[in-house]
Scaffold this motif. Structure first.
Motif, short mmCIF file in Angstrom:
data_model
loop_
_atom_site.label_atom_id
_atom_site.label_comp_id
_atom_site.label_asym_id
_atom_site.label_seq_id
_atom_site.Cartn_x
_atom_site.Cartn_y
_atom_site.Cartn_z
N ASP A 189 0.95 -1.23 0.24
CA ASP A 189 -0.05 -0.08 0.05
C ASP A 189 0.92 1.28 0.06
O ASP A 189 1.78 1.41 0.77
CB ASP A 189 -0.83 -0.01 1.29
N HIS A 226 -4.00 0.31 -1.63
CA HIS A 226 -4.81 -1.01 -1.38
C HIS A 226 -6.32 -0.83 -1.25
O HIS A 226 -6.50 0.16 -0.18
CB HIS A 226 -4.13 -1.58 -0.12
N THR A 227 -7.02 -1.19 -1.92
CA THR A 227 -8.59 -0.78 -1.96
C THR A 227 -9.21 -2.00 -1.79
O THR A 227 -10.16 -2.27 -2.88
CB THR A 227 -8.91 0.02 -3.36
N LEU A 236 -13.23 -1.43 -8.72
CA LEU A 236 -13.67 -0.77 -7.70
C LEU A 236 -14.74 0.32 -7.90
O LEU A 236 -16.01 0.48 -7.41
CB LEU A 236 -12.43 0.04 -6.93
N THR A 282 -16.52 -2.08 3.41
CA THR A 282 -14.95 -1.86 3.18
C THR A 282 -14.88 -1.35 1.69
O THR A 282 -14.08 -0.43 1.50
CB THR A 282 -14.59 -3.24 3.04
N GLU A 339 -15.43 2.37 1.93
CA GLU A 339 -14.17 3.21 2.40
C GLU A 339 -13.09 3.24 1.39
O GLU A 339 -12.50 4.18 1.34
CB GLU A 339 -13.60 2.09 3.78
N SER A 340 -13.03 2.13 0.63
CA SER A 340 -12.06 2.26 -0.24
C SER A 340 -12.26 3.34 -1.59
O SER A 340 -11.53 3.95 -1.92
CB SER A 340 -11.84 0.91 -1.28
N ARG A 361 -11.55 6.57 0.09
CA ARG A 361 -9.98 6.66 0.03
C ARG A 361 -9.66 7.22 -1.46
O ARG A 361 -8.72 7.92 -1.34
CB ARG A 361 -9.17 5.66 0.46
#
Length: 192
Positions: A89, A104-105, A128, A147, A150-151, A154
């Motif tokens: 990451d 890192h996703t 993603l 999750t 969140e990715s 980010r």
């Protein structure tokens, strides 16, 4: 130069992006088509394969590409038999003529990575984020909606609003205001 060598393939595959320049790199290999032949129509050699993640549609052609060009593959999870070298990451990775930040996703798959070059204004989003605010599915093994959100958040916080191109794991690349598609994906993932 970035070219999707899977364009027009009529089988179950992912996009596979050939990034030419100082480092000739294939981002994902796709599956169920002659990736080696397609690569050779554009470049004589390949320096590496970089993986956004290891779902079969993204790595189906991995062994044939590695064998044909005698290259290593780079990805997040070195426990996967196809990944030779790990990418951490926030590590910097050279693709073509530019350096990319590896993010890192997870959420779609635990080993998922996105690659962002601020200087080039390019994001490789894997599975993603897609065009028009679509986002990666979370109903497969290792998928997790919270999750994934969140990715996406980010990536949205990392990329610049002046992002020029977003190359996705499926469907067309986004070259008109891709940052907007990232924002839409974050909203849509919370709704559906």
């Amino acid at each position: 130069m970035i070219r999707n060598i899977a364009t027009g393939v009529q089988s179950f595959t992912s996009n596979a992006f050939l990034v030419a320049g100082d480092q000739r790199v294939l981002v994902d290999t796709g599956a169920n088509f002659d990736a080696v032949g397609e690569i050779r129509t554009h470049v004589d050699d390949l320096d590496a394969v970089v993986l956004t993640h290891t779902h079969p549609d993204h790595v189906g052609n991995l062994e044939s590409v590695k064998d044909a060009f005698d290259v290593q593959s780079f990805g997040f999870d070195t426990d996967h038999p196809g990944v030779d070298v790990g990418i951490e990451d926030e590590e910097t990775v050279a693709l073509g003529d530019d350096d990319y930040l590896a993010l890192h996703t997870p959420g779609h798959k635990n080993d998922h990575l996105c690659f962002y070059s601020k200087s080039a204004g390019i994001l490789f989003a894997g599975d993603l984020i897609f065009q028009n605010g679509s986002f990666g599915r979370t109903d497969l093994e290792e998928g997790d909606r919270e999750t994934l959100i969140e990715s996406i958040d980010r990536v949205g916080a990392t990329v610049d609003e002046d992002l020029l191109e977003m190359h996705t794991g499926h469907g067309p690349s986004v070259t008109t205001n891709p940052y907007h598609d990232i924002e839409l994906a974050g909203k849509a993932a919370r709704m559906y």
